[in-house]
Scaffold this active site. Sequence first.
Site, PDB file in Angstrom:
ATOM      1  CB  SER A  42      -0.917   0.005   1.223  1.00 52.29           C
ATOM      2  OG  SER A  42      -0.176   0.106   2.409  1.00 52.29           O
ATOM      3  CG  HIS A 146      -0.966  -5.416   4.031  1.00 49.34           C
ATOM      4  ND1 HIS A 146      -0.600  -4.791   5.196  1.00 49.34           N
ATOM      5  CD2 HIS A 146      -0.355  -4.731   3.036  1.00 49.34           C
ATOM      6  CE1 HIS A 146       0.192  -3.768   4.913  1.00 49.34           C
ATOM      7  NE2 HIS A 146       0.354  -3.705   3.607  1.00 49.34           N
ATOM      8  CD  GLU A 155      -0.672  -2.163   8.916  1.00 50.60           C
ATOM      9  OE1 GLU A 155      -0.158  -1.748   9.966  1.00 50.60           O
ATOM     10  OE2 GLU A 155      -0.165  -1.991   7.790  1.00 50.60           O
ATOM     11  CD  GLU A 196       2.338  -5.259   7.659  1.00 57.04           C
ATOM     12  OE1 GLU A 196       1.825  -5.076   8.778  1.00 57.04           O
ATOM     13  OE2 GLU A 196       2.659  -4.325   6.897  1.00 57.04           O
ATOM     14  CG  ASP A 232      -1.952   1.772   8.267  1.00 53.12           C
ATOM     15  OD1 ASP A 232      -2.630   2.739   7.838  1.00 53.12           O
ATOM     16  OD2 ASP A 232      -0.921   1.373   7.704  1.00 53.12           O
ATOM     17  CD  GLU A 275       0.409   3.737   9.637  1.00 52.63           C
ATOM     18  OE1 GLU A 275       0.746   3.148  10.695  1.00 52.63           O
ATOM     19  OE2 GLU A 275       0.785   3.364   8.511  1.00 52.63           O
ATOM     20  CG  ASP A 302       2.510   5.025   5.939  1.00 56.68           C
ATOM     21  OD1 ASP A 302       3.582   5.363   5.411  1.00 56.68           O
ATOM     22  OD2 ASP A 302       2.012   3.894   5.772  1.00 56.68           O
ATOM     23  CE  LYS A 327       5.414   2.178   5.986  1.00 56.81           C
ATOM     24  NZ  LYS A 327       4.205   2.326   5.131  1.00 56.81           N
ATOM     25  CG  HIS A 355       6.839  -3.685   9.459  1.00 56.47           C
ATOM     26  ND1 HIS A 355       6.341  -4.927   9.733  1.00 56.47           N
ATOM     27  CD2 HIS A 355       5.742  -2.850   9.526  1.00 56.47           C
ATOM     28  CE1 HIS A 355       5.032  -4.870   9.943  1.00 56.47           C
ATOM     29  NE2 HIS A 355       4.657  -3.628   9.831  1.00 56.47           N
ATOM     30  CE  LYS A 378       2.735   0.096  10.440  1.00 55.92           C
ATOM     31  NZ  LYS A 378       1.577   0.407   9.585  1.00 55.92           N
TER      32      LYS A 378
HETATM   33  O1  LIG Z   1       0.932   0.896   5.248  1.00 56.40           O
HETATM   34  C1  LIG Z   1       1.835   0.562   6.000  1.00 56.40           C
HETATM   35  O2  LIG Z   1       2.039   1.174   7.032  1.00 56.40           O
HETATM   36  C2  LIG Z   1       2.776  -0.544   5.630  1.00 56.40           C
HETATM   37  C3  LIG Z   1       3.391  -1.326   6.733  1.00 56.40           C
HETATM   38  O3  LIG Z   1       2.490  -1.848   7.645  1.00 56.40           O
HETATM   39  O4  LIG Z   1       2.287  -1.329   4.601  1.00 56.40           O
HETATM   40  P1  LIG Z   1       3.047  -1.265   3.185  1.00 56.40           P
HETATM   41  O5  LIG Z   1       4.455  -1.647   3.436  1.00 56.40           O
HETATM   42  O6  LIG Z   1       2.309  -2.246   2.317  1.00 56.40           O
HETATM   43  O7  LIG Z   1       2.929   0.148   2.687  1.00 56.40           O
HETATM   44 MG   LIG Z   2       0.477   2.692   6.668  1.00 58.62          MG
END
Ligand SMILES: O=C(O)[C@@H](CO)OP(=O)(O)O
Ligand SMILES: [Mg+2]
Length: 401
Positions: A42, A146, A155, A196, A232, A275, A302, A327, A355, A378
């Site tokens: 995502s 996911h 999440e 995950e 999230d 999030e 994010d 990230k 992560h 996280k």
């Molecule tokens: O959205 C998120 O925060 C992440 C990690 O949990 O997912 P992705 O790595 O798929 O962006």
């Molecule tokens: Mg996110």
Amino acid sequence: MTQIVDVRLRRILDSRGNGTVEADVLTESGGFGRGAAPSGASTGEHEAIELAPEEAIAAARERAVPRLVDEVYAGDQRSVDAALHAADGTDDFSEIGANSAVAISMAAAKAGADMLGAPLYQHLGGAFRGENFPIPLGNVVGGGEHAADATDIQEFLSAPVGAPSVTDAVFANAAVHGEIHDILAERSIPAGKGDEGAWAPSVDDEEAFEIVAEATETVSGEVGFEIGFGLDVAAAEMYDEEDEEYVYSDRTRSTEEQIDYIAELVSEYDLVYVEDPLDENDFEAFADLTEKVGEQTLICGDDLFVTNTERLSQGIEQGSANSILIKPNQIGTLTDAFDAIELATRNGIEPVVSHRSGETEDTTIAHLAVATDAPFIKTGAAGGERTAKLNELIRIAEDAL
Ligand SMILES: O=C(O)[C@@H](CO)OP(=O)(O)O
Ligand SMILES: [Mg+2]
């Protein structure tokens, strides 16, 4: 001496079975570091660019390696990362790939630490780090991008906010994950796992809230400290730009309705963390929600911020959030991730080191969180690529690296 004498790049597997970039950095006097790029599903629209691993490796060999070998000290992280930026020449790493950049950046940091004989978190954060630990947010139920045929919300995150130690917190999240398995079995709901390692049952969001609330309460009673939970939403994935609405399985919500819905959830479930509750380009709606519930919970950006200081600055100006997800691969280097954390901290924005859904055994983010005194990390609750980071936190806490 920590001068880089070799950089080796290869394609390895990630947790989804896709290829990703791994880098080895060697220094003049025998220092060695290895880093591997994670990968999102995502992904935010404004993230640095991930190239196909073969392409990223070829481009980095041609453009970045000559700027590093015999040119830069592995212990001088800002110079390493400046060389990566210079080699790439764009502002989104679209030439050498953020996957090559981040793998090299992390490998160089580890080589620098190796030369110093210091743990990575100390090399990055200094001698006085290692006293405070981040609270791990553990993904226990999920869907979205996911897992197919599961919850709309991406999440549901167990948050052991009252844990007396990082080890207790890590085990509490694992216990919540286990408790949810039992609840699903009681309800005869079959559940596989998402990317995950979170359970991905075919239930609606309402039932998921019920299950996670029950599981966190039960485990909290058993361990004797507070365990809350968070989300999230990954709302950018459900936002329909044309119709300007959030599309859920059973209904749609306008931006106003989405803000009210999230605010209600925060009150009803006492959510400690939310999030990406809104679209990644809607700084204003984020600000409206933060205004409403920012005293009660963390509203984290994010996809909104993508670990980018320019976007974070805009968010600070507009009051869009009180937390930022960090990230390293979203922005391409450890220096950039560090700068985002510093800017956040200086402005009272809580950083959450994170992560990606596609991961490897790389443990850099555990060290980054400790090095920067981040209040949260996280990194999942179950599965080898997740426990690699969690177990590293336990080792750091015990000084057993
Ligand atoms: O959205 C998120 O925060 C992440 C990690 O949990 O997912 P992705 O790595 O798929 O962006
Ligand atoms: Mg996110």
